[in-house]
Design a protein around this motif. Structure first.
Motif, PDB file in Angstrom:
ATOM      1  N   THR A  85      42.189  -5.352   9.950  1.00 55.95           N
ATOM      2  CA  THR A  85      41.143  -5.534  11.276  1.00 55.95           C
ATOM      3  C   THR A  85      41.774  -4.459  12.296  1.00 55.95           C
ATOM      4  N   ILE A  86      40.998  -4.080  13.068  1.00 55.86           N
ATOM      5  CA  ILE A  86      40.993  -2.989  14.080  1.00 55.86           C
ATOM      6  C   ILE A  86      42.281  -3.738  14.776  1.00 55.86           C
ATOM      7  N   ASN A  87      43.437  -3.333  15.482  1.00 59.36           N
ATOM      8  CA  ASN A  87      44.299  -3.373  16.331  1.00 59.36           C
ATOM      9  C   ASN A  87      44.957  -2.926  17.093  1.00 59.36           C
ATOM     10  N   GLN A  88      45.777  -3.445  17.905  1.00 60.41           N
ATOM     11  CA  GLN A  88      46.356  -1.740  18.931  1.00 60.41           C
ATOM     12  C   GLN A  88      47.945  -1.225  17.636  1.00 60.41           C
ATOM     13  N   PHE A 105      44.867   6.385  18.508  1.00 60.64           N
ATOM     14  CA  PHE A 105      46.044   5.639  18.553  1.00 60.64           C
ATOM     15  C   PHE A 105      45.332   4.487  20.143  1.00 60.64           C
ATOM     16  N   ILE A 106      45.190   3.201  19.213  1.00 58.42           N
ATOM     17  CA  ILE A 106      44.871   3.034  20.351  1.00 58.42           C
ATOM     18  C   ILE A 106      46.777   1.479  20.709  1.00 58.42           C
ATOM     19  N   GLY A 107      46.674   2.211  21.495  1.00 61.55           N
ATOM     20  CA  GLY A 107      47.606   1.414  22.432  1.00 61.55           C
ATOM     21  C   GLY A 107      47.983   0.928  23.492  1.00 61.55           C
ATOM     22  N   PRO A 108      49.000   0.566  24.338  1.00 60.30           N
ATOM     23  CA  PRO A 108      48.711  -0.505  25.110  1.00 60.30           C
ATOM     24  C   PRO A 108      48.845   0.346  26.862  1.00 60.30           C
ATOM     25  N   SER A 109      48.713   1.761  26.498  1.00 60.41           N
ATOM     26  CA  SER A 109      48.540   2.100  27.960  1.00 60.41           C
ATOM     27  C   SER A 109      48.868   3.808  28.129  1.00 60.41           C
ATOM     28  N   ALA A 110      48.820   4.603  29.022  1.00 61.06           N
ATOM     29  CA  ALA A 110      48.544   6.390  28.983  1.00 61.06           C
ATOM     30  C   ALA A 110      47.378   6.623  28.317  1.00 61.06           C
ATOM     31  N   GLY A 111      45.820   5.773  28.223  1.00 62.88           N
ATOM     32  CA  GLY A 111      44.933   6.612  27.981  1.00 62.88           C
ATOM     33  C   GLY A 111      44.890   7.962  28.371  1.00 62.88           C
ATOM     34  N   GLY A 112      43.916   8.790  27.382  1.00 63.96           N
ATOM     35  CA  GLY A 112      43.442  10.045  27.623  1.00 63.96           C
ATOM     36  C   GLY A 112      44.844  10.805  27.236  1.00 63.96           C
ATOM     37  N   VAL A 113      46.009  10.318  27.063  1.00 60.40           N
ATOM     38  CA  VAL A 113      47.173  11.233  26.698  1.00 60.40           C
ATOM     39  C   VAL A 113      46.186  11.713  25.097  1.00 60.40           C
ATOM     40  N   LYS A 114      46.858  13.239  25.347  1.00 59.59           N
ATOM     41  CA  LYS A 114      46.856  13.753  24.125  1.00 59.59           C
ATOM     42  C   LYS A 114      48.175  13.869  22.866  1.00 59.59           C
ATOM     43  N   VAL A 115      48.154  13.615  21.961  1.00 56.52           N
ATOM     44  CA  VAL A 115      49.981  13.692  21.263  1.00 56.52           C
ATOM     45  C   VAL A 115      49.266  14.545  19.513  1.00 56.52           C
ATOM     46  N   THR A 116      49.796  15.735  19.350  1.00 60.98           N
ATOM     47  CA  THR A 116      50.258  15.967  17.890  1.00 60.98           C
ATOM     48  C   THR A 116      51.363  16.035  17.165  1.00 60.98           C
ATOM     49  N   MET A 120      48.374  17.134  13.649  1.00 62.52           N
ATOM     50  CA  MET A 120      47.398  16.106  13.227  1.00 62.52           C
ATOM     51  C   MET A 120      47.145  16.833  15.383  1.00 62.52           C
ATOM     52  N   THR A 121      46.189  16.286  16.066  1.00 64.50           N
ATOM     53  CA  THR A 121      46.611  15.571  17.546  1.00 64.50           C
ATOM     54  C   THR A 121      45.002  14.880  17.609  1.00 64.50           C
ATOM     55  N   PHE A 122      45.550  13.571  18.192  1.00 65.07           N
ATOM     56  CA  PHE A 122      44.671  12.636  18.785  1.00 65.07           C
ATOM     57  C   PHE A 122      44.988  11.996  20.222  1.00 65.07           C
ATOM     58  N   SER A 123      44.138  11.454  20.665  1.00 63.98           N
ATOM     59  CA  SER A 123      44.404  10.409  21.652  1.00 63.98           C
ATOM     60  C   SER A 123      44.585   9.726  22.189  1.00 63.98           C
ATOM     61  N   LEU A 124      45.214   8.942  22.816  1.00 65.40           N
ATOM     62  CA  LEU A 124      46.093   6.972  23.189  1.00 65.40           C
ATOM     63  C   LEU A 124      44.042   6.930  23.428  1.00 65.40           C
ATOM     64  N   ILE A 125      44.416   6.176  23.359  1.00 65.78           N
ATOM     65  CA  ILE A 125      43.709   4.669  24.170  1.00 65.78           C
ATOM     66  C   ILE A 125      44.244   3.312  23.906  1.00 65.78           C
ATOM     67  N   THR A 126      43.451   2.344  24.818  1.00 68.27           N
ATOM     68  CA  THR A 126      43.768   1.275  24.731  1.00 68.27           C
ATOM     69  C   THR A 126      42.881   0.329  24.927  1.00 68.27           C
ATOM     70  N   PRO A 127      42.719  -1.149  24.261  1.00 68.56           N
ATOM     71  CA  PRO A 127      42.219  -1.586  23.718  1.00 68.56           C
ATOM     72  C   PRO A 127      41.075  -2.485  24.837  1.00 68.56           C
ATOM     73  N   SER A 128      40.700  -1.923  26.561  1.00 67.12           N
ATOM     74  CA  SER A 128      40.166  -1.941  27.652  1.00 67.12           C
ATOM     75  C   SER A 128      39.264  -0.721  27.624  1.00 67.12           C
ATOM     76  N   ALA A 129      39.793   0.437  26.851  1.00 68.69           N
ATOM     77  CA  ALA A 129      38.799   1.333  27.760  1.00 68.69           C
ATOM     78  C   ALA A 129      37.286   1.143  25.948  1.00 68.69           C
ATOM     79  N   PRO A 130      36.300   1.209  26.672  1.00 69.85           N
ATOM     80  CA  PRO A 130      34.707   1.371  25.902  1.00 69.85           C
ATOM     81  C   PRO A 130      35.225   1.136  24.330  1.00 69.85           C
TER      82      PRO A 130
END
Length: 161
Positions: A85-88, A105-116, A120-130
């Motif tokens: 199951t998906i988690n951090q 990438f589901i991480g503990p903080s820094a939501g919205g940061v783009k990483v390459t 491959m480019t992806f965004s960081l999101i947190t578990p508290s984001a919708p």
């Protein structure tokens, strides 16, 4: 196959880049606040005071960046299988109803940061984001619907690393 340690190193490097920009902005704000031109000549001249508030805010941002980097360094390197199951620490690729793929990438903080990472480019999101909150506990192949900006979006989870 994506190696989790290398992926996290790319994330930490992106966070270091954000940290460096915050440090530079702090230094500029400090220089503005302490510049001789910022000295108030009357009670109505508040440029120096405003610049000092900005410098304080930027210094807080630097501290947040430090905390983000530390949080990602301490993040457990979880490996995901088809049954997991998906988690951090999950890199999740979604496809929406318009066949547009997005990776997060589901991480503990820094939501919205783009990483390459390796092209491959992806965004960081947190578990508290919708979106993060909705993905937690789901599995590869699951579908879900989410209301974003007043519009219903349908997603399918097509990859989890």
């Amino acid at each position: 196959m994506i190696e989790k340690e290398a992926l996290l190193e790319s994330i930490i490097q992106a966070l270091r880049d954000v940290h460096q920009m915050a440090l530079e902005a702090t230094q500029r704000a400090i220089e503005q606040a302490t510049d001789k031109e910022a000295i108030a000549r009357s009670k109505y001249e508040t440029f120096g005071l405003e610049a000092s508030y900005l410098a304080h805010g930027q210094a807080r941002r630097v501290a947040e960046c430090d905390a983000d980097i530390l949080a990602y360094r301490k993040l457990p390197r979880l490996k995901y299988t088809e049954e997991s199951t998906i988690n951090q620490c999950a890199l999740v690729t979604l496809v929406n109803q318009d066949d547009v793929e997005s990776t997060f990438f589901i991480g503990p903080s820094a939501g919205g940061v783009k990483v390459t990472h390796k092209g491959m480019t992806f965004s960081l999101i947190t578990p508290s984001a919708p979106l993060g909150k909705t993905m937690i506990g789901k599995q590869l192949g699951d579908e879900f619907e989410l209301d974003l900006a007043g519009k219903k979006q349908q997603y399918e989870i097509i990859a989890v690393v």
